[in-house]
Scaffold this active site. Sequence first.
Site, PDB file in Angstrom:
ATOM      1  N   ALA A   1     -48.002 -11.758  31.844  1.00 44.11           N
ATOM      2  CA  ALA A   1     -49.308 -11.073  31.897  1.00 44.11           C
ATOM      3  C   ALA A   1     -49.131  -9.598  32.262  1.00 44.11           C
ATOM      4  O   ALA A   1     -49.958  -8.762  31.878  1.00 44.11           O
ATOM      5  CB  ALA A   1     -50.241 -11.762  32.887  1.00 44.11           C
TER       6      ALA A   1
ATOM      7  N   SER B   1     -48.066 -13.460  38.695  1.00 44.44           N
ATOM      8  CA  SER B   1     -48.787 -13.180  37.447  1.00 44.44           C
ATOM      9  C   SER B   1     -48.731 -14.423  36.574  1.00 44.44           C
ATOM     10  O   SER B   1     -47.866 -15.284  36.768  1.00 44.44           O
ATOM     11  CB  SER B   1     -48.109 -12.048  36.686  1.00 44.44           C
ATOM     12  OG  SER B   1     -46.932 -12.522  36.040  1.00 44.44           O
ATOM     13  N   ASP B   2     -49.629 -14.551  35.625  1.00 43.09           N
ATOM     14  CA  ASP B   2     -49.417 -15.566  34.606  1.00 43.09           C
ATOM     15  C   ASP B   2     -48.286 -15.065  33.698  1.00 43.09           C
ATOM     16  O   ASP B   2     -47.872 -13.907  33.754  1.00 43.09           O
ATOM     17  CB  ASP B   2     -50.704 -15.862  33.816  1.00 43.09           C
ATOM     18  CG  ASP B   2     -50.660 -17.265  33.192  1.00 43.09           C
ATOM     19  OD1 ASP B   2     -49.545 -17.821  33.071  1.00 43.09           O
ATOM     20  OD2 ASP B   2     -51.720 -17.810  32.824  1.00 43.09           O
ATOM     21  N   TRP B   3     -47.812 -15.940  32.882  1.00 43.88           N
ATOM     22  CA  TRP B   3     -46.625 -15.738  32.032  1.00 43.88           C
ATOM     23  C   TRP B   3     -46.704 -14.427  31.224  1.00 43.88           C
ATOM     24  O   TRP B   3     -47.563 -14.306  30.356  1.00 43.88           O
ATOM     25  CB  TRP B   3     -46.545 -16.947  31.103  1.00 43.88           C
ATOM     26  CG  TRP B   3     -45.360 -17.044  30.216  1.00 43.88           C
ATOM     27  CD1 TRP B   3     -45.130 -16.311  29.093  1.00 43.88           C
ATOM     28  CD2 TRP B   3     -44.260 -17.943  30.355  1.00 43.88           C
ATOM     29  NE1 TRP B   3     -43.958 -16.699  28.513  1.00 43.88           N
ATOM     30  CE2 TRP B   3     -43.393 -17.710  29.265  1.00 43.88           C
ATOM     31  CE3 TRP B   3     -43.908 -18.939  31.278  1.00 43.88           C
ATOM     32  CZ2 TRP B   3     -42.218 -18.432  29.067  1.00 43.88           C
ATOM     33  CZ3 TRP B   3     -42.732 -19.654  31.065  1.00 43.88           C
ATOM     34  CH2 TRP B   3     -41.906 -19.394  29.987  1.00 43.88           C
TER      35      TRP B   3
END
Length: 750
Positions: free
Chosen positions: A297, A293-295
């Site tokens: 997210a 995942s992005d940070w």
Amino acid sequence: MKFIHVFACVLLFLCIGNPFAAVSMQAQVLRNPNVEQKIDSLIANMTFDEKAGQLSQYSGGFNDNATDNPAKSHYEELIREGKVGSLLNVHGVKTTHDLQRIAVEGSRLKIPLLFGLDVIHGYKTIFPIPLAEASSWNPGMVERDERIAAREASADGVNWTFAPMVDIARDPRWGRITEGSGEDPYLGSVMAAARVRGFQGANFDSAVSILACAKHFAAYGAAEGGRDYNTVDISERTLREIYLPPFHAAVRAGAGTLMSSFNEIAGVPSSANHHLLTDILRGEWGFNGFVVSDWTAINELHVHGIAANDAESASLALNAGVDMAMEGGLYQEYLPALVKEGKIPETVVNEAVRRVLREKFRLGLFDDPYRFGSRAREKLETLSAPFLASARDAARQSIVLLKNDNNILPLKKTIKTLAVIGPLASDARDPLGSWSALGDTSNVVTALQGIQRAVSKETKILYARGCDIVGSSKDGFSEAIAVAKKSDAVILFAGEASSMSGEAASRSSLDLPGIQGELVKAVVAVGKPVVLVLMNGRPLSISWEAEHVPAIVETWFLGVQTGNAIADVLFGNYNPAGKLPVTFPRAVGQVPIYYNHKNTGRPGNDTVHYTSRYIDLPSSPLFPFGYGLSYTKFEYGNLRLSAEEISPTDSLTVSVDVNNAGTRDGEEVAQLYIRDEYGSVTRPVEELKGFKKIFLKAGATKTVSFTLTPESLSMLNIKMEKVVEPGTFKVFVGTNSVDVKEASFKVVER
Ligand code: NOJ
């Protein structure tokens, strides 16, 4: 209306004439049975806590030079307990080896760690920002530079980069346009594949290959209003035709990981998007790496309003296909309970763990967990002469000459007095761009230094800062005007701070920030020959400058060799050949503006009222996609096709003669576009389908040939099937997307 036949064999086009087939190692479909068996026995032996651990990544923020971070002992404990699969923002030979030792000697299952970092355009040898490198239209160069970045990063213990960013960006307000390859899916795909090959090498053949991560999956660049993280609402067609191709190219090139994006697409956040992460990525493309995942997210799914609480966020994300949580810790916290409650099937967890372990095997970490991180290599290679030479070469190739009236450029090295003006002229920070990994200002050759090195001993350089990048003070104007008056020519540096593009750095204006526009006017008013050198992370609206300044050079942010590369171009050691990977608007109000738009029923005509246009601006861009000048002139002629008619499964050869009609040797990027005139759905007025960068001696002519394959001619029909539809195709070949020669051919059923 023509008769439209749908050709059944969709799959055919996935294989035939695929422009990326030659570069694809198809690593995604290769599974090693031995490795899969080892993974089976590991998984069989794991607790749910340990499984969740493999799916969890945390940001450490420590390295060999900053070791006293209190968080370190906390992470060491978690690693010992088998609750960490990866750390990001951790590097250094000692630091990574110490942590790896805890993982492989101190934890029950001895599973090695991944160390991730944003190595976006270089590690210590900082290269031009990706948007700049895309201006080179040279995938070989881009691959070489990522190889160097991988060598430097891996020597410092990093084995995973969060790059390439392959988001298509049609809106220059969006700050992250700086991190990608611009607006075009074809150019974006070529660059995406090149970057993956550069980072990962030939199938992770050695300890200098690091795991790539194509991000941000998907359509992150289509944020409404160009505002970062904002809502995306695009059609499935636009998603598939414009935003997905570079990701598919990255997967075909073997990218081991993808990162799910922050945004939603038509109501479903990417990080909870089963259609995207499972149906398309795994089902259609056969990707068998893992998705991070992005940070935080996953945590943000609650804020999006799609999950009532953190547990639901974790369940949505994992079930959709996000294998690893970057920061946030939700998998660790909720996964064991969610499985017990039957909200996440055990098979889903096991599959996610399998994907993470598979990449660790691919990297060779189970054979030698310490293979990354080498002081000897770090000493020998980092910022070495060959790497810096590559950085200079890349920087020169990334420069785009936008205007050169009366051949004011190149300047003579023997010029008597030269004024160098502007807030970016002597700046060592901004040329590093918004993601500069371990880049250090002490390694940057500023523009002023580069110019000083390039001119003759007799040349007098008068430097004045003029003003700041932002702010409204004109206190420095009088000095700038004074030095301009005393000089034979002026090189004026203007643009953005590097922090004005990148993440969370969207702008509502595309003008030169602060008072710089007025500085340009004041300096031009002196009446000396002025060369405007731009440094910026996005296209700017520079209509006044384009009309009144005789020479304009776009340099983006060029990295550590900025000054040398700019001087090479300004004084003629290098003949610029860069071409814009993105359209320059006349004003921000034209945004989004991109070359591969649809025709509409009333195409813009500036002299006809009821057409698709603005009443206060021409419809055309300031500088079109693919545009860039040279110190020589290239002429195109004798455009010819290998056939007037082909069948839908045939390929066609397009040839053109390119002549260097000027007096200098130079490089040119010949560009091939097509237009499918009438389809079962509307098609763009132009689509890039090929390009070739060639070198031509003054006076020489070369024939450039392109092959249009069924893949290049295919489109998604009304049923979203990939087909070649019979009908007339226009072919355009030229020096940019507007100045082209034209021909046409027919696709007919036989
Ligand atoms: C957030 C950014 O969106 C992403 O691109 C980056 O890789 C991560 N932070 C990690 O730094």
